[in-house]
Design an enzyme around this catalytic site. Structure first.
Site, PDB file in Angstrom:
ATOM      1  N   SER A  59      -1.507   6.464 -13.345  1.00 11.60           N
ATOM      2  CA  SER A  59      -1.144   7.835 -12.968  1.00 11.60           C
ATOM      3  C   SER A  59      -0.992   8.717 -14.198  1.00 11.60           C
ATOM      4  O   SER A  59      -0.683   8.249 -15.298  1.00 11.60           O
ATOM      5  CB  SER A  59       0.175   7.835 -12.187  1.00 11.60           C
TER       6      SER A  59
HETATM    7  N1  SAH Z   1       1.968   2.537 -10.761  1.00  9.73           N
HETATM    8  C1  SAH Z   1       0.616   2.395 -11.245  1.00  9.73           C
HETATM    9  C2  SAH Z   1      -0.341   3.339 -10.535  1.00  9.73           C
HETATM   10  C3  SAH Z   1      -1.435   2.581  -9.917  1.00  9.73           C
HETATM   11  S1  SAH Z   1      -2.477   3.382  -8.750  1.00  9.73           S
HETATM   12  C4  SAH Z   1       0.542   2.529 -12.756  1.00  9.73           C
HETATM   13  O1  SAH Z   1       1.566   2.870 -13.372  1.00  9.73           O
HETATM   14  O2  SAH Z   1      -0.508   2.270 -13.334  1.00  9.73           O
HETATM   15  C5  SAH Z   1      -1.851   2.701  -7.221  1.00  9.73           C
HETATM   16  C6  SAH Z   1      -1.892   1.216  -7.059  1.00  9.73           C
HETATM   17  O3  SAH Z   1      -1.421   0.919  -5.748  1.00  9.73           O
HETATM   18  C7  SAH Z   1      -3.273   0.574  -7.168  1.00  9.73           C
HETATM   19  O4  SAH Z   1      -3.259  -0.418  -8.136  1.00  9.73           O
HETATM   20  C8  SAH Z   1      -3.517  -0.012  -5.767  1.00  9.73           C
HETATM   21  O5  SAH Z   1      -4.246  -1.223  -5.791  1.00  9.73           O
HETATM   22  C9  SAH Z   1      -2.093  -0.235  -5.287  1.00  9.73           C
HETATM   23  N2  SAH Z   1      -1.916  -0.321  -3.834  1.00  9.73           N
HETATM   24  C10 SAH Z   1      -2.513   0.406  -2.859  1.00  9.73           C
HETATM   25  N3  SAH Z   1      -2.066   0.014  -1.648  1.00  9.73           N
HETATM   26  C11 SAH Z   1      -1.150  -0.980  -1.861  1.00  9.73           C
HETATM   27  C12 SAH Z   1      -0.352  -1.792  -1.000  1.00  9.73           C
HETATM   28  N4  SAH Z   1      -0.388  -1.692   0.345  1.00  9.73           N
HETATM   29  N5  SAH Z   1       0.467  -2.709  -1.572  1.00  9.73           N
HETATM   30  C13 SAH Z   1       0.525  -2.854  -2.918  1.00  9.73           C
HETATM   31  N6  SAH Z   1      -0.220  -2.122  -3.774  1.00  9.73           N
HETATM   32  C14 SAH Z   1      -1.050  -1.195  -3.254  1.00  9.73           C
END
Ligand code: SAH
Length: 216
Positions: free
Chosen positions: A66
């Site tokens: 993000s």
């Molecule tokens: N917090 C992260 C942002 C990642 S983007 C960072 O600091 O880099 C969002 C993430 O949510 C992705 O990796 C995606 O695979 C995950 N995601 C989406 N749906 C999900 C679910 N139902 N359970 C767990 N993770 C999920």
């Protein structure tokens, strides 16, 4: 360690923190944590010049780390205190989890994509951050480890999942982007009683979608 953190990186981080202040982030604890966590280590080497820009960036598996402003804004809304038990849904690169650890939270983080879960589980301890890592569908939260003081969802949901709501302590807060079609509203849900919840809205953002099930 995966990559060094030297005076150059620290200088770039300081400029990022200054930029976040100008954009309206006020919480000193949040700014201090972003000033400490080496964001460049969470991205492929070769992208150093992107690491401290206020931009989202691809981390592989079709996902993104993000934008720093979004991390700061959500963390500010979360009202993290030292010792708080926090569930993060969407580990991704692990950067947000590291920021929460840096603020003294007891962090549980869950990711549905195995590749990202494995990477973060190796990287964060190398940096001195030790959240509890889980591989699974964060839609359901972590019922056996809850309830949580705080829940932060870092992918866009079409609605606030009931299972997550129910894993908040009374007085607990959840920060979750809610919407569809590449536009989400930042929503804060506060559990004010056993069956009572209030919600606040805090402006528009764009997230990758919260999806059901896992990817092995
Ligand atoms: N917090 C992260 C942002 C990642 S983007 C960072 O600091 O880099 C969002 C993430 O949510 C992705 O990796 C995606 O695979 C995950 N995601 C989406 N749906 C999900 C679910 N139902 N359970 C767990 N993770 C999920």
């Amino acid at each position: 360690m995966t990559s060094v953190d030297d005076a150059r990186h620290q200088g770039m981080r300081k400029r990022l923190v200054d930029a976040l202040k100008i954009k309206g982030i006020r919480d000193e604890e949040v700014l201090a944590a972003i000033g400490k966590v080496p964001r460049h280590v969470f991205m492929e080497s070769g992208f150093l010049s992107f690491a401290y820009r206020d931009q989202a960036f691809p981390i592989g598996a079709g996902q993104t780390i993000s934008q720093p402003y979004t991390v700061a804004f959500m963390t500010e809304l979360l009202h993290v205190e030292r010792g708080c038990k926090v569930l993060e849904v969407g580990t991704g690169s692990g950067y947000q989890a590291a920021v929460l650890c840096e603020m003294g939270a007891r962090v549980y983080t869950i990711e549905r994509q195995k590749e990202l879960y494995v990477k973060a589980r190796i990287l964060l301890p190398e940096l001195g951050y030790n959240p509890a890592f889980h591989y699974g569908d964060g839609y359901k939260g972590l019922p056996t480890y809850g309830p949580f003081d705080r829940i932060i969802v870092t992918a866009g949901a079409t609605e606030v999942p009931d299972d997550l709501r129910r894993q908040l302590v009374a007085g607990g807060r959840m920060v979750i982007p809610v919407g569809r079609d590449n536009h989400q509203e930042m929503v804060v849900v506060i559990r004010t009683g056993e069956e009572e919840f209030t919600t606040q809205k805090h402006g528009g953002f764009v997230f990758v979608p919260l999806l059901r099930g896992v990817v092995s």
